[in-house]
Enzyme design. Sequence first.
Site, PDB file in Angstrom:
ATOM      1  N   CYS A   9     -11.409  36.330  18.377  1.00 54.28           N
ATOM      2  CA  CYS A   9     -11.501  37.153  19.378  1.00 54.28           C
ATOM      3  C   CYS A   9     -12.801  37.769  19.632  1.00 54.28           C
ATOM      4  O   CYS A   9     -13.692  37.017  18.962  1.00 54.28           O
ATOM      5  CB  CYS A   9     -10.240  38.105  19.454  1.00 54.28           C
ATOM      6  SG  CYS A   9     -10.261  39.265  17.931  1.00 54.28           S
ATOM      7  N   ASN A  12     -12.696  40.982  16.485  1.00 54.93           N
ATOM      8  CA  ASN A  12     -11.823  40.710  15.108  1.00 54.93           C
ATOM      9  C   ASN A  12     -11.262  42.037  14.437  1.00 54.93           C
ATOM     10  O   ASN A  12     -10.911  42.146  13.448  1.00 54.93           O
ATOM     11  CB  ASN A  12     -12.722  39.980  13.996  1.00 54.93           C
ATOM     12  CG  ASN A  12     -12.331  39.547  12.891  1.00 54.93           C
ATOM     13  OD1 ASN A  12     -12.524  39.576  11.798  1.00 54.93           O
ATOM     14  ND2 ASN A  12     -10.832  39.041  13.041  1.00 54.93           N
ATOM     15  N   CYS A  14      -8.388  43.396  16.880  1.00 53.74           N
ATOM     16  CA  CYS A  14      -7.077  43.588  17.434  1.00 53.74           C
ATOM     17  C   CYS A  14      -6.519  41.892  17.481  1.00 53.74           C
ATOM     18  O   CYS A  14      -5.467  41.851  16.615  1.00 53.74           O
ATOM     19  CB  CYS A  14      -7.367  43.855  18.789  1.00 53.74           C
ATOM     20  SG  CYS A  14      -7.955  45.489  19.174  1.00 53.74           S
ATOM     21  N   ARG A  15      -6.728  41.168  18.450  1.00 51.20           N
ATOM     22  CA  ARG A  15      -5.951  39.880  18.601  1.00 51.20           C
ATOM     23  C   ARG A  15      -6.093  38.913  17.836  1.00 51.20           C
ATOM     24  O   ARG A  15      -5.090  38.415  17.214  1.00 51.20           O
ATOM     25  CB  ARG A  15      -6.424  39.505  20.062  1.00 51.20           C
ATOM     26  CG  ARG A  15      -6.137  40.214  21.214  1.00 51.20           C
ATOM     27  CD  ARG A  15      -7.043  39.771  22.379  1.00 51.20           C
ATOM     28  NE  ARG A  15      -8.538  39.851  22.331  1.00 51.20           N
ATOM     29  CZ  ARG A  15      -9.180  39.470  23.321  1.00 51.20           C
ATOM     30  NH1 ARG A  15      -9.087  38.946  24.191  1.00 51.20           N
ATOM     31  NH2 ARG A  15     -10.684  39.788  22.804  1.00 51.20           N
ATOM     32  N   SER A  16      -7.292  38.646  17.102  1.00 56.92           N
ATOM     33  CA  SER A  16      -7.444  37.468  15.947  1.00 56.92           C
ATOM     34  C   SER A  16      -6.929  38.019  14.621  1.00 56.92           C
ATOM     35  O   SER A  16      -6.141  37.139  14.094  1.00 56.92           O
ATOM     36  CB  SER A  16      -8.759  36.966  15.953  1.00 56.92           C
ATOM     37  OG  SER A  16      -9.528  38.124  15.520  1.00 56.92           O
ATOM     38  N   ASP A 127      -7.396  41.231  26.409  1.00 57.34           N
ATOM     39  CA  ASP A 127      -8.075  42.134  25.534  1.00 57.34           C
ATOM     40  C   ASP A 127      -7.344  43.425  25.830  1.00 57.34           C
ATOM     41  O   ASP A 127      -7.414  44.279  26.733  1.00 57.34           O
ATOM     42  CB  ASP A 127      -9.552  42.116  25.854  1.00 57.34           C
ATOM     43  CG  ASP A 127     -10.427  43.127  25.197  1.00 57.34           C
ATOM     44  OD1 ASP A 127      -9.736  43.873  24.282  1.00 57.34           O
ATOM     45  OD2 ASP A 127     -11.544  43.167  25.298  1.00 57.34           O
TER      46      ASP A 127
HETATM   47  P1  4NP Z   1     -10.360  42.160  20.086  1.00 52.50           P
HETATM   48  O1  4NP Z   1     -10.480  43.554  20.786  1.00 52.50           O
HETATM   49  O2  4NP Z   1     -11.515  41.307  20.468  1.00 52.50           O
HETATM   50  O3  4NP Z   1      -8.889  41.722  20.222  1.00 52.50           O
HETATM   51  O4  4NP Z   1     -10.583  42.423  18.426  1.00 52.50           O
HETATM   52  C1  4NP Z   1     -11.594  44.201  20.928  1.00 52.50           C
HETATM   53  C2  4NP Z   1     -12.115  45.066  20.270  1.00 52.50           C
HETATM   54  C3  4NP Z   1     -13.521  45.753  20.345  1.00 52.50           C
HETATM   55  C4  4NP Z   1     -13.990  45.752  21.649  1.00 52.50           C
HETATM   56  C5  4NP Z   1     -13.367  44.944  22.590  1.00 52.50           C
HETATM   57  C6  4NP Z   1     -12.109  44.310  22.180  1.00 52.50           C
HETATM   58  N1  4NP Z   1     -15.217  46.463  21.781  1.00 52.50           N
HETATM   59  O5  4NP Z   1     -15.565  46.477  23.019  1.00 52.50           O
HETATM   60  O6  4NP Z   1     -15.586  47.260  21.018  1.00 52.50           O
END
Ligand code: 4NP
Length: 161
Positions: A9, A12, A14-16, A127
């Site tokens: 993602c 790294n 949340c989703r992944s 996201d």
């Molecule tokens: P992820 O979520 O890609 O599912 O881990 C996010 C985590 C952090 C951010 C965006 C999405 N950020 O902008 O910091």
Amino acid sequence: MPYKLLFVCLGNICRSPAAENIMNYLIEEAGFRERIVCDSAGTSSYHIGSPPDSRMSSAALQKLQIKLRGKARQFQKSDFENFDLILAMDQENYENILYLDPTGKYRHKVRLICDFCSRHNLKEVPDPYYGGTQGFNLVIDLLVDACEGLLKHLSSQDSTL
Ligand code: 4NP
């Protein structure tokens, strides 16, 4: 040699990591622990070294009774060689991964994880970072669907496992 999956993602956190831990849970349940290994990474460097987001962990605990383990790292070119299948959470992640493979040598290893969903129609895992609890719950539901489909897909290709 086990079959190696990498979930990717943006951050790294949340989703992944949720996908990695859900897949590990399903692999354990199916008795495939020796045959499939999972890891996750982010296309960005924003959260390198951080544990999974506490909102994502709460959703996984509440909905599935699983704890999210992991420490964020950034996707790197060597991952193309080191993994058999790379699963992007959304189109942007997919494009950012392929950007690191200008000749297209590893293109066949990269897929959108929602390609493996059977109950949901969404094409991407949205996201959840700037949203509320509902978004995190949706991530869990989508990933259970996708990971179940992925496990079915892998076990139906007997050359894979
Ligand atoms: P992820 O979520 O890609 O599912 O881990 C996010 C985590 C952090 C951010 C965006 C999405 N950020 O902008 O910091």
